[in-house]
Design a protein around this motif. Structure first.
Motif, PDB file in Angstrom:
ATOM      1  N   GLN A  86      21.845 -11.216 -40.427  1.00 31.40           N
ATOM      2  CA  GLN A  86      21.127 -11.406 -39.168  1.00 31.40           C
ATOM      3  C   GLN A  86      22.100 -11.957 -38.136  1.00 31.40           C
ATOM      4  OE1 GLN A  86      17.734 -13.930 -39.523  1.00 31.40           O
ATOM      5  NE2 GLN A  86      17.134 -13.754 -37.370  1.00 31.40           N
ATOM      6  N   PRO A  87      22.130 -11.394 -36.931  1.00 32.09           N
ATOM      7  CA  PRO A  87      23.059 -11.893 -35.914  1.00 32.09           C
ATOM      8  C   PRO A  87      22.887 -13.382 -35.675  1.00 32.09           C
ATOM      9  CG  PRO A  87      22.104  -9.815 -35.211  1.00 32.09           C
ATOM     10  CD  PRO A  87      21.350 -10.234 -36.446  1.00 32.09           C
ATOM     11  N   GLU A  89      23.176 -15.094 -33.040  1.00 29.09           N
ATOM     12  CA  GLU A  89      22.431 -15.427 -31.831  1.00 29.09           C
ATOM     13  C   GLU A  89      20.920 -15.406 -32.067  1.00 29.09           C
ATOM     14  OE1 GLU A  89      23.771 -11.056 -31.337  1.00 29.09           O
ATOM     15  OE2 GLU A  89      24.527 -12.934 -32.184  1.00 29.09           O
ATOM     16  N   GLU A  90      20.464 -14.660 -33.070  1.00 24.07           N
ATOM     17  CA  GLU A  90      19.047 -14.653 -33.430  1.00 24.07           C
ATOM     18  C   GLU A  90      18.741 -15.711 -34.479  1.00 24.07           C
ATOM     19  OE1 GLU A  90      18.015 -10.754 -34.688  1.00 24.07           O
ATOM     20  OE2 GLU A  90      18.680  -9.788 -32.836  1.00 24.07           O
ATOM     21  N   PRO A  97      16.480 -15.783 -28.789  1.00 16.69           N
ATOM     22  CA  PRO A  97      17.890 -15.472 -29.049  1.00 16.69           C
ATOM     23  C   PRO A  97      18.818 -16.060 -28.001  1.00 16.69           C
ATOM     24  CG  PRO A  97      16.512 -13.530 -29.376  1.00 16.69           C
ATOM     25  CD  PRO A  97      15.633 -14.582 -28.756  1.00 16.69           C
ATOM     26  N   VAL A 195      26.981  -8.057 -26.256  1.00 16.71           N
ATOM     27  CA  VAL A 195      26.394  -7.995 -27.597  1.00 16.71           C
ATOM     28  C   VAL A 195      27.427  -8.458 -28.608  1.00 16.71           C
ATOM     29  CG1 VAL A 195      24.778  -6.151 -27.044  1.00 16.71           C
ATOM     30  CG2 VAL A 195      27.078  -5.577 -27.864  1.00 16.71           C
ATOM     31  N   SER A 196      26.941  -8.940 -29.752  1.00 15.91           N
ATOM     32  CA  SER A 196      27.838  -9.312 -30.836  1.00 15.91           C
ATOM     33  C   SER A 196      28.155  -8.086 -31.673  1.00 15.91           C
ATOM     34  CB  SER A 196      27.191 -10.384 -31.715  1.00 15.91           C
ATOM     35  OG  SER A 196      26.043  -9.880 -32.376  1.00 15.91           O
ATOM     36  N   SER A 199      25.433  -7.411 -34.271  1.00 19.18           N
ATOM     37  CA  SER A 199      24.239  -6.726 -33.778  1.00 19.18           C
ATOM     38  C   SER A 199      24.501  -5.232 -33.626  1.00 19.18           C
ATOM     39  CB  SER A 199      23.782  -7.332 -32.448  1.00 19.18           C
ATOM     40  OG  SER A 199      24.710  -7.069 -31.417  1.00 19.18           O
ATOM     41  N   GLY A 203      22.431  -2.317 -35.677  1.00 16.58           N
ATOM     42  CA  GLY A 203      21.808  -1.205 -34.976  1.00 16.58           C
ATOM     43  C   GLY A 203      22.264   0.145 -35.478  1.00 16.58           C
TER      44      GLY A 203
END
Length: 271
Positions: A86-87, A89-90, A97, A195-196, A199, A203
């Motif tokens: 899981q990223p 940032e989340e 986030p 974006v990381s 992530s 995706g």
């Protein structure tokens, strides 16, 4: 469990030692841990510190207490939060986030870290992304992310390779138009966050199974990271390392630095 402050560092280290012993099969599912005095002697720690770590492991679903038996390893121990891919940032955003602000988007030769974790040859070229994660106007974490060499990604995870190229093309296009999204930019004119790399990987992996392994250690920020996070160099911090794989092949590696006072990091999450 949340890792957030300097005073928890010894317990975090002890927590990780026991969790690692469970995950590597030293204490397999269904087994009973040694008694507290024996386990404390084996680990070379005090009983109060051990008891606190064991209680945290129970809270996180790794251990159970059975009357007349003692502490046993659950039949299905939960995986580490970072192993759920899981990223960051989340994961630490507490429902909201964090924003990703790009500092560096470049290509570099392997370091000792990436040579070890991505199995990269000495003259390989690796994408390197450096980002600051921010929430409520304050820097919460610093992330370093590396992708495996293109030739390997094209073979084992072509969707990820294409997605990375698309993000970089969009970034270059935005920079050319003056949107500030180049190699050292963070957002475009409309304020859209960068974006990381993780992530992007997620995706691109709807049809690809991912696995991961992570480690957590306590450290200090140091001068450069302190400047980037606007904290003193001697600020205590948690350093998280992560490697994401497709099958047995590593495709991404990362280091995340979370200073004291950053949003809480869940070390374990139950299913």
């Amino acid at each position: 469990m949340a890792v957030s402050g300097h005073r928890r560092r010894p317990v975090v280290a002890l927590y990780e030692r026991i969790a690692d012993a469970v995950h590597d099969g030293t204490y397999p599912p269904g087994s009973t841990l040694p008694s507290e005095p024996k386990l404390a002697a084996e680990l070379g720690v005090s009983r109060p510190a051990l008891r606190e770590a064991l209680l945290l492991l129970q809270e996180d679903g790794l251990l159970s207490v059975r009357r007349g038996v003692g502490r046993t390893v659950n039949d299905r121990p939960p995986r580490r939060g970072f192993e759920q891919v899981q990223p960051l940032e989340e994961l630490i955003g507490a429902g909201t986030p964090l924003r990703v602000r790009a500092l560096v988007r470049t290509v570099e030769e392997p370091t000792d870290f990436t040579t070890q974790h991505l199995l990269a040859p000495a003259r390989a070229e690796l994408r390197f992304w450096e980002s600051v994660l921010t929430g409520e106007g304050a820097a919460a974490a610093l992330s370093h992310e590396w992708a495996a060499p293109d030739e390997l990604l094209d073979r084992v995870h072509p969707e990820f390779a294409r997605a990375l190229r698309a993000v970089e093309t969009k970034s270059r296009t935005g920079a050319a138009r003056g949107h500030g999204a180049g190699t050292d930019g963070g957002t475009d004119q409309q304020g859209s966050a960068a974006v990381s790399m993780l992530s992007v990987l997620l995706g691109a992996s709807r049809e690809t199974a991912l696995g991961a392994h992570s480690g957590i250690t306590a450290t200090l920020l140091g001068r450069r990271r302190g400047e980037q996070l606007r904290r003193p160099a001697d600020t205590p911090a948690v350093l998280v390392t992560q490697v994401v794989r497709v099958g047995d092949t590593p495709v991404m590696a990362a280091k995340h630095m979370l200073p004291t006072g950053a949003p809480a990091l869940p070390v374990l999450q139950s299913h």
